[in-house]
Design a protein around this motif. Structure first.
Motif, PDB file in Angstrom:
ATOM      1  N   THR A 326     104.494  61.755 -35.496  1.00  0.00           N
ATOM      2  CA  THR A 326     103.180  62.423 -35.526  1.00  0.00           C
ATOM      3  C   THR A 326     102.053  61.392 -35.608  1.00  0.00           C
ATOM      4  N   ALA A 329     101.504  59.784 -32.184  1.00  0.00           N
ATOM      5  CA  ALA A 329     100.768  60.690 -31.298  1.00  0.00           C
ATOM      6  C   ALA A 329      99.286  60.736 -31.679  1.00  0.00           C
ATOM      7  N   ALA A 330      98.993  60.749 -32.983  1.00  0.00           N
ATOM      8  CA  ALA A 330      97.602  60.816 -33.446  1.00  0.00           C
ATOM      9  C   ALA A 330      96.840  59.542 -33.095  1.00  0.00           C
ATOM     10  N   ALA A 333      96.163  59.460 -29.372  1.00  0.00           N
ATOM     11  CA  ALA A 333      95.178  60.466 -28.953  1.00  0.00           C
ATOM     12  C   ALA A 333      93.815  60.245 -29.603  1.00  0.00           C
ATOM     13  N   LEU A 387      96.708  68.011 -32.786  1.00  0.00           N
ATOM     14  CA  LEU A 387      97.543  67.571 -31.664  1.00  0.00           C
ATOM     15  C   LEU A 387      98.211  68.725 -30.930  1.00  0.00           C
ATOM     16  N   ARG A 391     102.244  68.135 -27.708  1.00  0.00           N
ATOM     17  CA  ARG A 391     101.898  66.704 -27.685  1.00  0.00           C
ATOM     18  C   ARG A 391     102.770  65.931 -28.679  1.00  0.00           C
ATOM     19  N   ILE A 392     103.015  66.521 -29.832  1.00  0.00           N
ATOM     20  CA  ILE A 392     103.920  65.876 -30.793  1.00  0.00           C
ATOM     21  C   ILE A 392     105.311  65.725 -30.175  1.00  0.00           C
TER      22      ILE A 392
END
Length: 587
Positions: A326, A329-330, A333, A387, A391-392
């Motif tokens: 996570t 991904a964060a 993004a 997210l 996306r995760i």
């Protein structure tokens, strides 16, 4: 011209000699054929009619198994099997009864094994008891005239030198099964030959097994061998050197002790499996001797599931270990950005549900770094909302979760990474927004194996370089003595920026080495370690479950821990799970 005439005259003088030689050779062949057909025909007819000429297989010695440092793990010792050749039985019922009286095996077990023999393999010995004692050998030999068709096979028996250590990795051997026979189209295998049934013994059976030999023999009316007419010697199997380090393996297994769980350690520079431990173990020395139906049923139905290789077949929610995904991904993004702060007061109200943080008092104001160090659930709930689950999931797939790692062991599980389309297809309902919060902290539908988590942390340590996990370090050819090393195989690079990996590694270093880090107990003076703890919830909190009941071990959460070291130049990556171990720091 004169020389040519002399050669011609010389050839004419030798021609009658050549004719005589041809005639004599022909006469000798005619006499020999006549002798075999007329004089010895009754002898060979008798042999044929009584099935006294047979081609019997000679089982090759199985290759040895060592660890990467040459420590012997599996070898062969002399043994004896008791078998029956159905075609040589004079009185099947009487023979079975007599064998039962002599060695104690039940008539039912004998008949079950005999009935499994296919008619496509005539005169193949049907094994009715493995590894009989020398006393039983003496008893059978003393009564062999009373039990025609019963034979003793001298064999090499598999023995594992370190007891049950690495039992799931090494596997075990046994008599080849009918399904295995059906999958071979050549004559390299035959009924009764030893074959791998699990682990390395199974996946690398063609390397270890060798090539069978054969001998042409004459047997008497009782099926006992009398004369040998010819022998083709078997070719011994090749030796395998595993990637594991036996000393590290023992440390891991001792650490697990009586707990159920798994430990996987990988060389980050090659993908070599340095440790693969799964508890509870099974006794591969016992399994290689073949269990009766009752014993096998008891093992299969054992609630602790000792046959399950938890390292690759155990699927668990990864808990807070998944926050690495996570977070990646964060960061990629920029939502939330690493410097953005979120205030945690012990939970988050989302819709009609209150999502708790593991720390009831809350973590206060935290950005990404401290959110990972302290494992703040509320931070990652917010990240999940921003997210979205798909996306995760994308980053989870990039890091190797949700699919098999490709390790060369049987029955590896793929785990599960949920998406909106998956739920619609599998559950026939739409994704609920609140479920994303559970996924963001590695709960809900998310399932991973310890092997996948070891690969995940190795990829982070390696800045995204992923190697094929490899259990075999080298193979030694028994014919020429050469040792062939298995080189590392790069299988891809994770599509994540180097800056993101640097942020993650720094935060994971803080988990172990900074004040308030959840893995402070793993701090070492030998090497700087980076890691992440995780707690996988086993039972959802429900008001109708008595608190006293929740104190029982079976209701405790699973404890997980992933790590790599040294942080500055990673060489090893580790994943640990202790079932019902409580908090992740316990791992």
């Amino acid at each position: 011209m004169l020389e040519h005439q002399e050669d011609l005259n010389d050839l004419q003088r030798r021609f009658p000699i050549l004719i005589v030689f041809v005639i004599l050779t022909f006469l000798i062949l005619v006499i020999r054929i006549g002798y075999l057909q007329l004089i010895k025909s009754s002898y060979f007819r008798e042999l044929s009619e009584s099935n006294r000429l047979r081609s019997l297989p000679i089982e090759p010695y199985r290759g040895l198994i060592f660890d990467r440092n040459g420590e012997l793990l599996a070898h062969n010792v002399p043994g004896f099997h008791l078998s029956i050749i159905l075609e040589d039985l004079k009185n099947k019922e009487a023979t079975i009864k007599r064998v039962t009286e002599l060695i104690g095996i039940s008539e039912k077990d004998i008949k079950t094994r005999l009935s499994a023999r296919k008619d496509t393999y005539p005169f193949a010995p049907v094994r009715i008891k493995e590894n009989i004692s020398r006393k039983e050998v003496a008893v059978i030999e003393a009564n062999k005239l009373d039990i025609p068709g019963v034979v003793i096979e001298a064999v090499s028996r598999r023995e594992y030198r370190h007891g049950n250590m690495a039992s799931h990795l090494l596997g075990y051997v046994g008599e080849i099964t009918q399904s295995q026979l059906d999958n071979f189209e050549d004559d390299s295998v035959y009924p009764g030959i030893t074959a791998g049934q699990d682990g390395i013994e199974k996946t690398h059976d063609p390397i270890l097994r060798g090539i069978a030999g054969y001998k042409q023999v004459e047997v008497d009316a009782y099926g006992h061998e009398m004369n040998i007419f010819g022998v083709k010697e078997p070719v011994r199997g090749n030796d395998i050197y595993l990637a594991i380090d036996a000393s590290l393996q023992k440390i891991a297994e001792d650490a697990l002790g009586n707990e159920s769980g798994a430990v996987v350690a990988i060389d980050t520079r090659s993908g070599d499996i340095l440790v693969m431990a799964s508890h509870p173990v099974y006794d591969h020395n016992l399994l290689s001797k073949r269990l009766n139906a009752k014993e096998w049923e008891a093992l299969v139905n054992d609630p602790s599931k000792p046959l399950n290789n938890r390292a690759i077949q155990g699927v668990y929610p990864p808990g807070s270990v998944f926050k690495i995904v996570t977070a990646a991904a964060a960061i990629e993004a920029g939502a939330p950005a690493p410097e953005d702060r979120i205030f945690c007061k012990g939970g988050l109200q989302y819709g009609r549900r209150f999502y708790r943080d593991w720390k009831a008092a809350g973590h206060g104001s935290v950005a990404l770094h401290r959110a990972i160090v302290e494992s703040c659930d509320v931070y990652f709930y917010n990240a999940g909302i921003t997210l979205g689950v798909d996306r995760i999931a994308d980053y989870a797939f990039r890091l190797g979760l949700g699919s098999q790692t490709g390790i060369d062991l049987p029955s590896e599980k793929a785990g599960l990474i949920p998406t909106t389309s998956w739920k619609l297809s599998a559950r026939k309902v739409e994704w609920i927004a609140g479920e994303t919060l559970s996924v963001a902290i590695g709960q809900g539908y998310v399932l991973t194996t310890p092997m996948q988590l070891a690969m995940l942390i190795s990829s982070v340590a390696n800045s995204g370089v992923r190697y094929q996990p490899n259990t075999v370090w080298a193979v030694k050819d028994r014919l020429n003595g050469e040792k062939y090393r298995f080189p590392p195989v790069e299988i891809g690079r994770v599509e994540i920026k180097e800056e993101t990996f640097q942020i993650l590694r720094n935060a994971l270093r803080g988990v172990v080495n900074e004040q308030g880090g959840t893995a402070g107990r793993a701090r070492s003076a030998i090497a700087e370690i980076g890691g992440k703890t995780g707690t996988a919830q086993v039972v959802a909190l429900k008001p109708n479950i008595p608190k006293e009941l929740l104190k029982e071990k079976r209701f405790k959460d699973h404890a997980l821990f992933v790590a790599f070291a040294p942080v500055s130049e990673p060489r090893i990556a580790v994943a640990v799970i202790v079932e019902h171990g409580g908090k992740g720091s316990a791992a």
